[in-house]
Design a protein around this motif. Structure first.
Motif, mmCIF file in Angstrom:
data_model
loop_
_atom_site.group_PDB
_atom_site.id
_atom_site.type_symbol
_atom_site.label_atom_id
_atom_site.label_comp_id
_atom_site.label_asym_id
_atom_site.label_seq_id
_atom_site.Cartn_x
_atom_site.Cartn_y
_atom_site.Cartn_z
ATOM 1 N N LEU A 12 0.831 -1.199 0.000
ATOM 2 C CA LEU A 12 0.000 0.000 0.000
ATOM 3 C C LEU A 12 0.870 1.255 0.000
ATOM 4 O O LEU A 12 0.611 2.194 -0.758
ATOM 5 N N GLN A 13 1.917 1.265 0.816
ATOM 6 C CA GLN A 13 2.824 2.411 0.840
ATOM 7 C C GLN A 13 3.521 2.585 -0.501
ATOM 8 O O GLN A 13 3.623 3.705 -1.013
ATOM 9 N N LEU A 14 3.980 1.484 -1.073
ATOM 10 C CA LEU A 14 4.643 1.562 -2.375
ATOM 11 C C LEU A 14 3.709 2.112 -3.441
ATOM 12 O O LEU A 14 4.072 3.032 -4.194
ATOM 13 N N LEU A 15 2.488 1.596 -3.503
ATOM 14 C CA LEU A 15 1.539 2.063 -4.521
ATOM 15 C C LEU A 15 1.141 3.514 -4.292
ATOM 16 O O LEU A 15 0.952 4.269 -5.247
ATOM 17 N N PHE A 16 1.023 3.917 -3.043
ATOM 18 C CA PHE A 16 0.686 5.309 -2.745
ATOM 19 C C PHE A 16 1.775 6.251 -3.252
ATOM 20 O O PHE A 16 1.489 7.250 -3.913
ATOM 21 N N PHE A 17 3.029 5.916 -2.975
ATOM 22 C CA PHE A 17 4.110 6.789 -3.422
ATOM 23 C C PHE A 17 4.303 6.715 -4.941
ATOM 24 O O PHE A 17 4.698 7.704 -5.564
ATOM 25 N N PHE A 105 -2.538 3.334 -11.115
ATOM 26 C CA PHE A 105 -2.026 3.381 -9.741
ATOM 27 C C PHE A 105 -3.125 3.717 -8.746
ATOM 28 O O PHE A 105 -3.124 3.237 -7.615
ATOM 29 N N ASN A 106 -4.078 4.531 -9.165
ATOM 30 C CA ASN A 106 -5.196 4.871 -8.288
ATOM 31 C C ASN A 106 -6.039 3.632 -7.985
ATOM 32 O O ASN A 106 -6.368 3.365 -6.830
ATOM 33 N N LEU A 107 -6.382 2.883 -9.005
ATOM 34 C CA LEU A 107 -7.193 1.684 -8.799
ATOM 35 C C LEU A 107 -6.457 0.644 -7.966
ATOM 36 O O LEU A 107 -7.046 0.016 -7.078
ATOM 37 N N SER A 108 -5.174 0.445 -8.237
ATOM 38 C CA SER A 108 -4.437 -0.553 -7.465
ATOM 39 C C SER A 108 -4.282 -0.121 -6.004
ATOM 40 O O SER A 108 -4.398 -0.955 -5.102
ATOM 41 N N THR A 109 -4.071 1.168 -5.750
ATOM 42 C CA THR A 109 -4.001 1.652 -4.367
ATOM 43 C C THR A 109 -5.341 1.468 -3.676
ATOM 44 O O THR A 109 -5.400 1.029 -2.522
ATOM 45 N N PHE A 110 -6.429 1.762 -4.369
ATOM 46 C CA PHE A 110 -7.757 1.588 -3.777
ATOM 47 C C PHE A 110 -8.021 0.120 -3.445
ATOM 48 O O PHE A 110 -8.567 -0.197 -2.383
ATOM 49 N N LEU A 111 -7.631 -0.778 -4.335
ATOM 50 C CA LEU A 111 -7.847 -2.203 -4.069
ATOM 51 C C LEU A 111 -7.045 -2.673 -2.852
ATOM 52 O O LEU A 111 -7.524 -3.503 -2.080
ATOM 53 N N TYR A 112 -5.858 -2.143 -2.650
ATOM 54 C CA TYR A 112 -5.102 -2.499 -1.452
ATOM 55 C C TYR A 112 -5.691 -1.880 -0.192
ATOM 56 O O TYR A 112 -5.597 -2.453 0.882
ATOM 57 N N VAL A 113 -6.308 -0.709 -0.305
ATOM 58 C CA VAL A 113 -7.013 -0.140 0.852
ATOM 59 C C VAL A 113 -8.175 -1.050 1.239
ATOM 60 O O VAL A 113 -8.376 -1.362 2.415
ATOM 61 N N VAL A 114 -8.926 -1.516 0.250
ATOM 62 C CA VAL A 114 -10.039 -2.425 0.518
ATOM 63 C C VAL A 114 -9.519 -3.726 1.126
ATOM 64 O O VAL A 114 -10.089 -4.254 2.084
ATOM 65 N N ARG A 115 -8.424 -4.222 0.587
ATOM 66 C CA ARG A 115 -7.837 -5.452 1.127
ATOM 67 C C ARG A 115 -7.358 -5.245 2.552
ATOM 68 O O ARG A 115 -7.458 -6.139 3.389
ATOM 69 N N TRP A 116 -6.825 -4.072 2.871
ATOM 70 C CA TRP A 116 -6.371 -3.766 4.224
ATOM 71 C C TRP A 116 -7.546 -3.708 5.186
ATOM 72 O O TRP A 116 -7.440 -4.130 6.329
ATOM 73 N N LEU A 117 -8.688 -3.189 4.724
ATOM 74 C CA LEU A 117 -9.854 -3.026 5.595
ATOM 75 C C LEU A 117 -10.680 -4.305 5.757
ATOM 76 O O LEU A 117 -11.502 -4.386 6.661
ATOM 77 N N ARG A 118 -10.499 -5.285 4.900
ATOM 78 C CA ARG A 118 -11.328 -6.499 4.923
ATOM 79 C C ARG A 118 -11.332 -7.220 6.271
ATOM 80 O O ARG A 118 -12.403 -7.583 6.768
ATOM 81 N N PRO A 119 -10.192 -7.459 6.949
ATOM 82 C CA PRO A 119 -10.255 -8.148 8.250
ATOM 83 C C PRO A 119 -11.066 -7.386 9.299
ATOM 84 O O PRO A 119 -11.725 -7.997 10.139
#
Length: 129
Positions: A12-17, A105-119
């Protein structure tokens, strides 16, 4: 499980930057035509356009570095709004190359945010039951 969470945080950090870098580089790739300006002024204009592209993203650096569920939810909503801008850029006559990069990059960052929030969503559903 903690290793997966750390791995998602790093991605997530990598995709954000990379999203910030894409926003800064996009005006140089497919920015406005600046043939009437001197070279120095054209470069300064593209740098300022790139900074304006990424200005609001800079407010989310603390969120990405130390994520919490609440902040990541807000970051996800912001990325959806930023997605609208990137899609508009994608369909503009001069910005389609930069628009593709920023949208990807926006879509991939968003998908990792969703993946981070899933648990947290799963845990919330278990607590309601």
């Amino acid at each position: 499980m903690p290793d997966k969470k750390i791995n998602v945080n790093r991605k997530l950090q990598l995709l954000f930057f990379l999203l910030i870098a894409a926003g800064l580089i996009a005006p140089f790739i497919s920015g406005p035509e600046l043939t009437n300006l001197p070279t120095g002024q054209a470069i300064a204009t593209r740098i300022s356009i790139g900074f304006l592209n990424c200005f609001l993203l800079l407010f989310f650096i603390p969120t990405v570095m130390r994520p919490t569920p609440r902040n990541m939810s807000w970051f996800g909503f912001f990325l959806l709004a930023y997605l609208v801008w990137s899609i508009l850029r994608l369909f503009s006559p001069t910005g389609w190359v930069g628009g593709i990069v920023i949208t990807a990059f926006n879509l991939s960052t968003f998908l990792y945010v969703v993946r981070w929030l899933r648990p947290f969503k799963v845990q919330s559903k278990k607590n309601k039951s």
